[in-house]
Design a protein around this motif. Structure first.
Motif, short mmCIF file in Angstrom:
data_model
loop_
_atom_site.label_atom_id
_atom_site.label_comp_id
_atom_site.label_asym_id
_atom_site.label_seq_id
_atom_site.Cartn_x
_atom_site.Cartn_y
_atom_site.Cartn_z
N SER A 8 -0.43 -13.51 14.93
CA SER A 8 0.41 -13.48 16.11
C SER A 8 0.04 -12.30 16.99
CB SER A 8 1.89 -13.38 15.69
OG SER A 8 2.16 -12.09 15.18
N ASP A 9 0.58 -12.33 18.23
CA ASP A 9 0.31 -11.26 19.19
C ASP A 9 1.35 -10.14 19.11
OD1 ASP A 9 -1.95 -12.48 20.22
OD2 ASP A 9 -0.78 -13.70 21.61
N THR A 10 2.24 -10.21 18.14
CA THR A 10 3.24 -9.17 17.98
C THR A 10 2.65 -7.97 17.24
OG1 THR A 10 4.01 -10.21 15.95
CG2 THR A 10 5.17 -10.79 17.98
N SER A 11 3.27 -6.81 17.43
CA SER A 11 2.94 -5.62 16.65
C SER A 11 3.94 -5.51 15.52
CB SER A 11 3.01 -4.37 17.53
OG SER A 11 2.08 -4.46 18.59
N LYS A 21 9.05 -6.25 14.21
CA LYS A 21 8.06 -6.95 15.02
C LYS A 21 8.41 -6.71 16.48
CE LYS A 21 6.30 -10.78 12.23
NZ LYS A 21 6.03 -12.24 12.20
N CYS A 22 7.42 -6.31 17.26
CA CYS A 22 7.63 -5.99 18.67
C CYS A 22 6.68 -6.84 19.52
CB CYS A 22 7.37 -4.52 18.94
SG CYS A 22 8.23 -3.39 17.82
N CYS A 23 7.15 -7.25 20.69
CA CYS A 23 6.31 -8.03 21.59
C CYS A 23 6.64 -7.69 23.02
CB CYS A 23 6.51 -9.53 21.34
SG CYS A 23 8.14 -10.13 21.81
N ASP A 24 5.72 -8.02 23.94
CA ASP A 24 6.01 -7.87 25.36
C ASP A 24 6.72 -9.12 25.86
OD1 ASP A 24 4.06 -9.84 25.72
OD2 ASP A 24 2.52 -8.40 26.30
N GLY A 27 5.84 -12.73 24.78
CA GLY A 27 6.03 -13.17 23.41
C GLY A 27 7.47 -13.33 22.97
N LEU A 31 9.20 -14.92 19.45
CA LEU A 31 9.92 -14.04 18.53
C LEU A 31 11.37 -14.51 18.34
CD1 LEU A 31 9.16 -11.61 16.83
CD2 LEU A 31 10.09 -10.11 18.61
N GLY A 60 10.39 -7.00 26.91
CA GLY A 60 9.99 -7.58 25.63
C GLY A 60 11.14 -7.59 24.65
#
Length: 240
Positions: A8-11, A21-24, A27, A31, A60
């Motif tokens: 996934s594109d999450t951190s 889990k973090c996303c802009d 995303g 999430l 995000g």
């Protein structure tokens, strides 16, 4: 501590017994989908993480969940493989038997996702077998489309994980019982073979193991090779 696994594109970060889990902004929808699926599965008898916190803004979002105890399938020693395979089969059988799932993952939607990935030229060749790399992604997609009528004629809709690979399955390192599943963003009602195919190919590729004990424990000692091949081919076309 950052966790650098997954597609996934999450951190992802871990602190103690919790994951974040973090996303802009791009995303957030994905999430939210994962958050809602974790909440649903946590309300059943099946072991999984629980949602501890959620925050969303125009920039995000972040999702904090409890850690699933145990170790991922990737961390087990070869001496554990056969028993772990059997327990994985039992665990997926229990997951697939859960009633009342409000989420769906229709085959037509999955194929549409694959078609979009192929159209954008975003198929990751690392996810393909050596034989499949010799073909254009459009040819692989054509094979999927050609097989769709047969697959739809034998569909067995159940609650599927959607990405039943070894990093997403946790085991008690002593008993080798499955302690939970993570990365639930694709969880939903789908053909049981979508989980069985991915789990089986992971056991073969990552553990160099014959998945027969897995299939025996699940209850399909003679799985349909045509359906296994279909979902094994379809899955890598959906990431991109």
């Amino acid at each position: 501590m950052p966790i650098e696994i997954g597609e996934s594109d999450t951190s992802v970060y871990r602190r103690g017994n919790a994951y974040a889990k973090c996303c802009d902004a791009s995303g957030v929808a994905d999430l939210i989908a994962e958050r809602d699926r974790i909440r649903w599965l946590a309300g059943t008898s099946f072991p999984t993480a629980t949602v501890l916190d959620w925050s969303e803004s125009s920039d995000g979002a972040f999702l904090i969940t409890s850690a699933v105890p145990g170790v991922s399938g990737q961390q087990l020693p070869p001496s554990a493989y056969e028993r772990a395979m059997r327990n994985l089969g039992l665990a997926l059988r229990d997951l697939h038997a859960l009633p009342g799932c409000p989420f769906e993952r229709p085959l037509e939607d999955v194929i549409a996702t694959a078609a979009d990935v192929v159209r954008r030229g975003a198929v990751n060749p690392q996810f393909l077998t050596d034989e499949w790399r010799k073909l254009r992604p459009e040819e692989l997609l054509a094979e999927v489309v050609a097989e769709r009528p047969y697959i739809e004629s034998v569909l067995e809709p159940v609650v599927c994980h959607g990405d039943a690979c070894l990093p997403n399955v946790f085991f008690d390192p002593e008993t080798l019982q499955v302690t939970g599943l993570i990365d639930l963003g694709r969880l939903g009602v789908a053909d049981r073979y979508s989980d069985l195919a991915l789990a089986a190919i992971q056991l073969h590729d990552e553990w160099s193991a014959d998945p027969s004990p897995f299939f025996q424990a699940y209850g399909v000692p003679e799985p349909d090779p045509r359906r296994l091949h279909f979902y094994h081919l379809l899955d890598p076309l959906t990431w991109g």
